[in-house]
Structure formats: C-alpha cells, structure tokens
Design a protein around this motif. Structure first.
Motif, PDB file in Angstrom:
ATOM      1  N   ALA A 104       0.832  -1.205   0.000  1.00  0.00           N
ATOM      2  CA  ALA A 104       0.000   0.000   0.000  1.00  0.00           C
ATOM      3  C   ALA A 104       0.866   1.256   0.000  1.00  0.00           C
ATOM      4  CB  ALA A 104      -0.930  -0.001   1.205  1.00  0.00           C
ATOM      5  N   ARG A 105       1.954   1.242   0.775  1.00  0.00           N
ATOM      6  CA  ARG A 105       2.838   2.408   0.804  1.00  0.00           C
ATOM      7  C   ARG A 105       3.413   2.684  -0.584  1.00  0.00           C
ATOM      8  NH1 ARG A 105       6.552   0.427   3.828  1.00  0.00           N
ATOM      9  NH2 ARG A 105       7.853  -0.175   2.043  1.00  0.00           N
ATOM     10  N   ASP A 106       3.890   1.646  -1.239  1.00  0.00           N
ATOM     11  CA  ASP A 106       4.469   1.825  -2.572  1.00  0.00           C
ATOM     12  C   ASP A 106       3.404   2.206  -3.599  1.00  0.00           C
ATOM     13  OD1 ASP A 106       6.885   1.159  -1.458  1.00  0.00           O
ATOM     14  OD2 ASP A 106       6.811  -0.943  -2.102  1.00  0.00           O
ATOM     15  N   PHE A 107       2.216   1.643  -3.422  1.00  0.00           N
ATOM     16  CA  PHE A 107       1.128   1.943  -4.358  1.00  0.00           C
ATOM     17  C   PHE A 107       0.767   3.427  -4.315  1.00  0.00           C
ATOM     18  CE2 PHE A 107      -3.513   2.601  -4.709  1.00  0.00           C
ATOM     19  CZ  PHE A 107      -3.693   2.279  -6.040  1.00  0.00           C
ATOM     20  N   PHE A 108       0.530   3.960  -3.129  1.00  0.00           N
ATOM     21  CA  PHE A 108       0.123   5.369  -3.032  1.00  0.00           C
ATOM     22  C   PHE A 108       1.252   6.316  -3.417  1.00  0.00           C
ATOM     23  CE2 PHE A 108      -3.163   3.623  -0.074  1.00  0.00           C
ATOM     24  CZ  PHE A 108      -4.265   4.040  -0.819  1.00  0.00           C
ATOM     25  N   ALA A 109       2.488   5.876  -3.239  1.00  0.00           N
ATOM     26  CA  ALA A 109       3.623   6.724  -3.612  1.00  0.00           C
ATOM     27  C   ALA A 109       3.888   6.700  -5.116  1.00  0.00           C
ATOM     28  CB  ALA A 109       4.877   6.264  -2.868  1.00  0.00           C
ATOM     29  N   ALA A 110       3.246   5.791  -5.815  1.00  0.00           N
ATOM     30  CA  ALA A 110       3.580   5.570  -7.231  1.00  0.00           C
ATOM     31  C   ALA A 110       3.110   6.684  -8.140  1.00  0.00           C
ATOM     32  CB  ALA A 110       2.985   4.242  -7.701  1.00  0.00           C
ATOM     33  N   GLY A 111       2.091   7.447  -7.752  1.00  0.00           N
ATOM     34  CA  GLY A 111       1.576   8.403  -8.737  1.00  0.00           C
ATOM     35  C   GLY A 111       1.000   9.655  -8.135  1.00  0.00           C
ATOM     36  N   SER A 112       1.781  10.699  -8.019  1.00  0.00           N
ATOM     37  CA  SER A 112       1.253  11.998  -7.621  1.00  0.00           C
ATOM     38  C   SER A 112       0.863  12.756  -8.879  1.00  0.00           C
ATOM     39  CB  SER A 112       2.301  12.791  -6.834  1.00  0.00           C
ATOM     40  OG  SER A 112       1.870  14.127  -6.664  1.00  0.00           O
ATOM     41  N   LEU A 113      -0.427  12.909  -9.088  1.00  0.00           N
ATOM     42  CA  LEU A 113      -0.895  13.627 -10.268  1.00  0.00           C
ATOM     43  C   LEU A 113      -0.593  15.119 -10.156  1.00  0.00           C
ATOM     44  CD1 LEU A 113      -4.315  11.825 -10.825  1.00  0.00           C
ATOM     45  CD2 LEU A 113      -2.280  11.638 -12.234  1.00  0.00           C
ATOM     46  N   LEU A 114      -0.676  15.658  -8.922  1.00  0.00           N
ATOM     47  CA  LEU A 114      -0.411  17.082  -8.760  1.00  0.00           C
ATOM     48  C   LEU A 114       1.020  17.437  -9.110  1.00  0.00           C
ATOM     49  CD1 LEU A 114      -2.276  17.967  -5.435  1.00  0.00           C
ATOM     50  CD2 LEU A 114      -2.901  18.655  -7.755  1.00  0.00           C
ATOM     51  N   ARG A 115       1.905  16.487  -8.975  1.00  0.00           N
ATOM     52  CA  ARG A 115       3.313  16.779  -9.169  1.00  0.00           C
ATOM     53  C   ARG A 115       3.677  16.979 -10.635  1.00  0.00           C
ATOM     54  NH1 ARG A 115       6.774  12.994  -5.690  1.00  0.00           N
ATOM     55  NH2 ARG A 115       5.629  14.242  -4.159  1.00  0.00           N
ATOM     56  N   GLY A 116       2.995  16.280 -11.552  1.00  0.00           N
ATOM     57  CA  GLY A 116       3.456  16.408 -12.927  1.00  0.00           C
ATOM     58  C   GLY A 116       2.417  16.202 -14.016  1.00  0.00           C
ATOM     59  N   ALA A 117       1.219  15.750 -13.662  1.00  0.00           N
ATOM     60  CA  ALA A 117       0.229  15.446 -14.697  1.00  0.00           C
ATOM     61  C   ALA A 117      -0.431  16.722 -15.220  1.00  0.00           C
ATOM     62  CB  ALA A 117      -0.837  14.505 -14.141  1.00  0.00           C
ATOM     63  N   PRO A 118      -0.802  16.769 -16.510  1.00  0.00           N
ATOM     64  CA  PRO A 118      -1.558  17.911 -17.033  1.00  0.00           C
ATOM     65  C   PRO A 118      -2.885  18.059 -16.303  1.00  0.00           C
ATOM     66  CG  PRO A 118      -0.766  16.492 -18.802  1.00  0.00           C
ATOM     67  CD  PRO A 118      -0.535  15.760 -17.535  1.00  0.00           C
ATOM     68  N   SER A 119      -3.400  19.271 -16.284  1.00  0.00           N
ATOM     69  CA  SER A 119      -4.652  19.524 -15.560  1.00  0.00           C
ATOM     70  C   SER A 119      -5.793  18.679 -16.114  1.00  0.00           C
ATOM     71  CB  SER A 119      -5.004  21.010 -15.629  1.00  0.00           C
ATOM     72  OG  SER A 119      -5.064  21.448 -16.985  1.00  0.00           O
ATOM     73  N   GLU A 120      -5.818  18.462 -17.446  1.00  0.00           N
ATOM     74  CA  GLU A 120      -6.885  17.650 -18.030  1.00  0.00           C
ATOM     75  C   GLU A 120      -6.811  16.210 -17.519  1.00  0.00           C
ATOM     76  OE1 GLU A 120      -4.922  19.659 -19.679  1.00  0.00           O
ATOM     77  OE2 GLU A 120      -6.334  21.210 -20.360  1.00  0.00           O
ATOM     78  N   ALA A 121      -5.592  15.691 -17.345  1.00  0.00           N
ATOM     79  CA  ALA A 121      -5.438  14.337 -16.823  1.00  0.00           C
ATOM     80  C   ALA A 121      -5.868  14.255 -15.369  1.00  0.00           C
ATOM     81  CB  ALA A 121      -3.998  13.873 -16.978  1.00  0.00           C
ATOM     82  N   ILE A 122      -5.571  15.293 -14.587  1.00  0.00           N
ATOM     83  CA  ILE A 122      -5.976  15.315 -13.183  1.00  0.00           C
ATOM     84  C   ILE A 122      -7.496  15.258 -13.071  1.00  0.00           C
ATOM     85  CG2 ILE A 122      -6.044  16.767 -11.112  1.00  0.00           C
ATOM     86  CD1 ILE A 122      -3.228  17.745 -11.882  1.00  0.00           C
ATOM     87  N   LEU A 123      -8.176  16.020 -13.903  1.00  0.00           N
ATOM     88  CA  LEU A 123      -9.638  16.063 -13.836  1.00  0.00           C
ATOM     89  C   LEU A 123     -10.282  14.826 -14.442  1.00  0.00           C
ATOM     90  CD1 LEU A 123     -10.270  19.794 -14.816  1.00  0.00           C
ATOM     91  CD2 LEU A 123     -10.186  18.792 -12.532  1.00  0.00           C
ATOM     92  N   GLY A 124      -9.599  14.185 -15.375  1.00  0.00           N
ATOM     93  CA  GLY A 124     -10.224  13.066 -16.085  1.00  0.00           C
ATOM     94  C   GLY A 124      -9.857  11.692 -15.596  1.00  0.00           C
ATOM     95  N   THR A 125      -8.838  11.592 -14.729  1.00  0.00           N
ATOM     96  CA  THR A 125      -8.356  10.276 -14.316  1.00  0.00           C
ATOM     97  C   THR A 125      -9.430   9.462 -13.592  1.00  0.00           C
ATOM     98  OG1 THR A 125      -6.058  10.988 -14.208  1.00  0.00           O
ATOM     99  CG2 THR A 125      -6.662   9.098 -12.859  1.00  0.00           C
ATOM    100  N   ASP A 126     -10.166  10.096 -12.687  1.00  0.00           N
ATOM    101  CA  ASP A 126     -11.260   9.410 -11.975  1.00  0.00           C
ATOM    102  C   ASP A 126     -12.432  10.378 -11.892  1.00  0.00           C
ATOM    103  OD1 ASP A 126     -12.894   7.818 -10.478  1.00  0.00           O
ATOM    104  OD2 ASP A 126     -11.694   7.910  -8.636  1.00  0.00           O
ATOM    105  N   ARG A 127     -13.148  10.486 -12.990  1.00  0.00           N
ATOM    106  CA  ARG A 127     -14.264  11.445 -13.090  1.00  0.00           C
ATOM    107  C   ARG A 127     -15.558  10.711 -13.382  1.00  0.00           C
ATOM    108  NH1 ARG A 127     -17.283  14.548 -16.620  1.00  0.00           N
ATOM    109  NH2 ARG A 127     -16.505  13.376 -18.406  1.00  0.00           N
ATOM    110  N   LYS A 128     -16.626  11.125 -12.708  1.00  0.00           N
ATOM    111  CA  LYS A 128     -17.942  10.539 -12.950  1.00  0.00           C
ATOM    112  C   LYS A 128     -18.973  11.644 -13.106  1.00  0.00           C
ATOM    113  CE  LYS A 128     -17.153   6.109 -10.637  1.00  0.00           C
ATOM    114  NZ  LYS A 128     -17.636   5.148  -9.614  1.00  0.00           N
ATOM    115  N   GLU A 129     -19.949  11.372 -13.968  1.00  0.00           N
ATOM    116  CA  GLU A 129     -21.054  12.304 -14.159  1.00  0.00           C
ATOM    117  C   GLU A 129     -22.319  11.721 -13.558  1.00  0.00           C
ATOM    118  OE1 GLU A 129     -21.705  13.743 -18.097  1.00  0.00           O
ATOM    119  OE2 GLU A 129     -19.596  14.280 -18.428  1.00  0.00           O
TER     120      GLU A 129
END
Length: 569
Positions: A434-459
C-alpha cells in the motif's frame, strides 16, 4: 482506438468484454481483470478485460508489478458499418466477363455485386438487372443488336474454345456478330454490309463459307461443333490476320455465349454510396433506408479497399456486443454504446441509479462494500477458485485504492477478509504494498490539468442537475497551491465542454483523511455548500475521503436545496 470484433465480420465469435466505467480508477481496472479471469474459467471462455479511458499512474504501477498487460482500450461500442457488414464478400472486377460474373452471382444467390479494381478499391456495384442490359441492349435496332464490345481472348475463354490461330487477342473493340446459316449468296450479302475488320463470323463445317469470309477479310471466324479449317485455309487466315476459333457448341449456344463475353465495365454503377468502416450506423440509418441502392460497400477509410458489404435488412437487428459491467451500474458512466449492447452481468458496490435496462434477466450483484474488487474476490471463493498471483495482486490493489487501505468509511468486514486472503495468494505484505502503491503516482506533481480532472471522473444527474465529480488522492497537498488557478480554469473548461451545471475536483490527502473541494459552475449550487471556505470556489472537507459514501450524499442534499435562476431546482 480499438474496435471490437463481431461474428458478421468473419473474425469469429465476439468476446465478452468485462469493462469498468469511463475514466477508470484502479478498482475499475483491477476488478475487470479479476472478473474476466474468473469468467474464463467458469462461464465465458472468451471473456476479456477492457477499459474505457487511460490508466492512471498507480494503476500502471500495479500492472507492472503484476506483470500484466493493460486491458483492451475500447472508447465506443456503438455499432459501426464494419460491425454489421459481411466480410466474406463475393466480388468482381470490371474487366471480367458477363458470364464469369453472372455465374458467380448465381452460385452465391446474390442480386448485386461490388466491383473492385486490381488493388481492391471499390469502383461501384453491378446488379443482375444492369448486367442483363449487356445482352439485351438495342434489341429494337437490328444493326446495333449485332454489335458486341469485347476482345477475342474473352470470346475464346467464354466459349471454352481452342484458338487455331490469331492476333491482337486482347484488343477490345466493337465486333459485328454474323451467323452463316443461310445460302452462300445471303451470307455474302450480309458480310458486305459491314467492314471486314469488325466481323466475327459464326459458322459450322462449311468450307465454301470459310473461303468467302477469308476473301472478304473478316476479323474472326468462330467454328461451331469443334470444326476446323483445312490447313490451306488456315495458312490464308494467318496471312490475313484472321483469328480462327474452334468451339464445341452449336450455333445458337455459340452466338449467345459470345454476347456473354462482354466485360461488365459498362454495367457498373459508379455513383453508389460507400460507407466508411468506422461510420456509426445510427448516423447513416435514414440515408440508407431512403436509398434505392440494393447493396452498400464498406471500405477502409485510409485505403478505399473493400472490407465488406451490408444491405438494408442488416440494419434491422445489428449485432450486439456482449458486456459485463463492473464498478458502475449507470449508462451515463458506461462506455458509449453500452445501451445498444447485450449486458450480461453487473458487479458493483455503488448506489443504484440511472436508466440501465436489460432485455432479459441478468446477474446483478450489488454489495455495500468498499470495493468492487472485494466482490470479485468473494465470487472466486464461492466458485471454489483461486485467482492467479498476478490477478490476486491486482484485486488487492483495487481494495487498497478504494478503501484507502481499509481506512475509508466505506470499508466493511468483507473488504478486510478479502484483502487478507488475496495478499496471501499474491505473496505481498499489505502495508508495504500500500505504501508503494500510493507513492507511485502523484498527479499534482506532474500530470496535465486535463489528466488530473479526467483520471477518476464521474457524471451524475441528481434533482434535475447535471454534475461532474473528479477525485484524486495524494500523499499530502503541498503541490496544490501552485496549481490551484490552473486547475480552476481547466475545471471551468471541462464544465462547458461536457455541458454540466456544476463540476468539482476533490483532492484527498490520504494520510490526514482530509480533502479540498474545488468547484466551478452554478452559483446557486456553490452558495449551498456549507463546508469551510478557503477562497473563491475552494472549500476544505476535514474527514471526507469517500466520494460515494460521504461526498455524494452531501452534494445530493445541496442540489436539492439549490434553486436555479429560472426558478427550477
């Protein structure tokens, strides 16, 4: 984008796609992979995991650790022309003869045939009616009725004949067909009505007619009933460039078959409607239904090559992709085209909502647990099966992700039990993984804003409001302030593009069990949000980590209170 395969395309029986919601999170991906493996062993050997959207960094990390390939990416299941067409197409070329093509159509019991060039590109369609015009043209004009445009090689092949001598066999021209069934004088009179180099004389074993024809300089002599010229006349024929053909048929059959040696090029309708393979049939249905065209070629957009054909009747009941939905039960969140699919099962842990309707009874499993992966693991146990170590690792990640390592308020006893069982199958230590899993991907650190909003989005649609909820999970919120304005602008763009009334982003600190809420859209909705406000359109939500269990019930109450500017709410 990968298009699914269907039985009509000749690609074999269509698979059963196990697929999560749009913009899939780790649980959606991992539960699809896990349930596809279980279905392969039990009910559907052709089950295959799929996804509708890209993978987030943490999900990619899980698959790399497990040594698994990403699921098949399918962004649209709406039936296309390629899905409904028949790929085993009987086809023709424009330079083929009437007899060749007509016999092929008779054998296949078809009334129209696509015509292609040497490279396989469609140039048109020929129907039986159009082809018959090659034989029946100008029947009222006796002079023109004699004319046959073909070449001598096609005549010989159509007659299954032997060419005793001949020149320029492949040169196409207008021939005048003459039969020598009358007296020598009558035949001689008929010969002199036309230029000798246009005449094809059909004659039996009549040496006197043979001699007269050669003297006149006819272009070709077709001898019926396997007759042959005497050697001395054959020498004359060679000298004069007269082609001599010996065929086994009688006179009546020979003349008819010569007419059948015409190329079909003149009968090809080149102004037909052709449909691109990726064209969605709902967009062309009306045009097809109102067309008088009997057959519709389906072509590859890039090359123009024929890939199949369909008729109007194929639009009545297009093939339906078999689907199993995991981690959602609403068509608004499903892959586009799911409404037209054959949904076999639904495995989910969210509230029941939306307009999901099935034609027949289906398996529908909805459990109040923290993760769909938990339900899938339990189904393995109920079937007396054990997931492979790689799949067990994926299912473990799905539970860890959706329950924040069993700390989310959505967590239930079954989540704990299944995670312990799966960890043993996968050979992992939960805390370390779990520690390695959560450390694997900080979207705020480098992902484009569109990817941040679209990675887990529901309508959702709630109380008449259309809303979009995105969520990301971070190990701390230090990166957020630097990106706040950028994310605000991107959120407003997303709201306009998707046509929703209200859009928001939940940024969750999984260490502190704390979230920030960034909003865009209706002022009436924002006004009703009673969490502490940190700035314009930004709120803090202490203790809120679950979109399903905590935030959605809250925003539902907000939407019920909010009043639209037009008085509706």
């Amino acid at each position: 984008m990968i298009q699914p395969s269907y039985e009509k395309t000749g690609a074999g029986r269509q698979p059963v796609y196990v697929i999560g919601h749009q913009n899939p999170d780790t649980d959606a991906i991992c539960s699809a992979i896990g349930y596809a493996e279980l279905l392969q062993r039990t009910r559907y050997p052709d089950a295959e995991a799929a996804c509708c959207g890209g993978l987030n960094p943490r999900t990619r990390w899980v698959l790399e650790q497990a040594g698994l390939e990403p699921p098949k990416l399918i962004m649209d299941l709406r039936p296309t022309a390629e899905m409904i067409c028949r790929a085993d197409v009987v086809q023709a070329r424009a330079d083929e003869t009437f007899l060749d093509v007509y016999q092929r159509m008779e054998q296949a019991d078809i009334r129209s045939i696509p015509v292609v060039d040497d490279g396989g590109k469609v140039i048109g369609i020929a129907s039986v009616q159009d082809l018959l015009q090659l034989l029946l043209h100008n029947v009222s004009d006796r002079q023109h009725a004699r004319r046959v445009r073909t070449n001598l090689a096609n005549i010989a092949r159509t007659l299954e004949a032997h060419i005793d001598c001949g020149t320029e066999l492949d040169v196409e021209q207008d021939f005048v067909l003459t039969v020598s069934a009358s007296s020598e004088e009558t035949v001689d009179m008929r010969l002199h009505q036309f230029p000798g180099r246009e005449l094809v004389l059909v004659v039996g074993d009549r040496p006197e007619i043979h001699r007269r024809a050669l003297e006149y300089g006819v272009r070709a002599i077709v001898l019926t009933n396997s007759a042959h010229l005497p050697e001395e006349l054959l020498v004359v024929a060679r000298e004069q460039g007269c082609t001599v053909i010996s065929c086994p048929h009688d006179t009546a059959s020979t003349t008819q078959l010569i007419r059948c040696s015409r190329r079909i090029a003149e009968a090809v309708d080149r102004g037909v409607l052709m449909v691109g393979a990726r064209t969605h049939i709902h967009g062309i249905r009306q045009e097809i239904q109102h067309s008088s065209q009997p057959l519709f070629p389906v072509i590859r957009e890039e090359t123009g090559q024929l890939t199949g054909v369909f008729s109007k009747s194929d639009l009545l009941e297009p093939p339906r992709q078999r689907l199993v939905l995991v981690d959602h039960n609403e068509l608004s969140q499903a892959v586009p085209g799911a409404a037209d699919a054959n949904i076999l099962e639904v495995i989910d842990h969210h509230r029941l909502s939306g307009n999901l309707v099935s034609r027949e009874p289906i398996r529908f499993i909805n459990e109040p647990v923290g993760s769909t992966s938990t339900i899938v693991a339990r189904l393995y146990q109920m079937q007396g099966e054990r997931p492979s170590p790689a799949v067990a690792m994926c299912l473990s990640a799905g539970i860890i992700s959706d329950t924040l390592k069993l700390t989310s308020p959505t967590t239930r006893g079954m989540d704990r039990d299944m995670l312990g069982w799966l960890a043993g199958q996968a050979g992992i230590v939960v805390d370390d993984f779990a520690r390695d899993f959560f450390a694997a991907g900080s979207l705020l650190r480098g992902a484009p804003s569109e990817a941040i909003l679209g990675t887990d989005r529901k309508e959702f649609t709630e109380h008449g409001w259309r809303i979009s909820i995105s969520q990301i999970e971070e190990l701390g919120l230090d990166e957020f302030p630097a990106r706040r304005d950028e994310l605000q602008l991107a959120l407003e763009r997303l709201r306009r593009e998707k046509g929703v009334d209200f859009a928001c982003l939940i940024v969750t600190d999984i260490r502190r069990h704390f979230s920030l809420l960034l909003t865009a859209g209706s002022a009436a909705v924002v006004k009703e949000i009673d969490y502490p406000q940190l700035g314009p359109d930004l709120f803090e939500m202490d203790g809120v980590v679950s979109r399903k269990k905590q935030f959605f019930p809250f925003i539902s109450r907000v939407l019920a209170r909010a009043v639209r500017e037009d008085g509706e709410g």
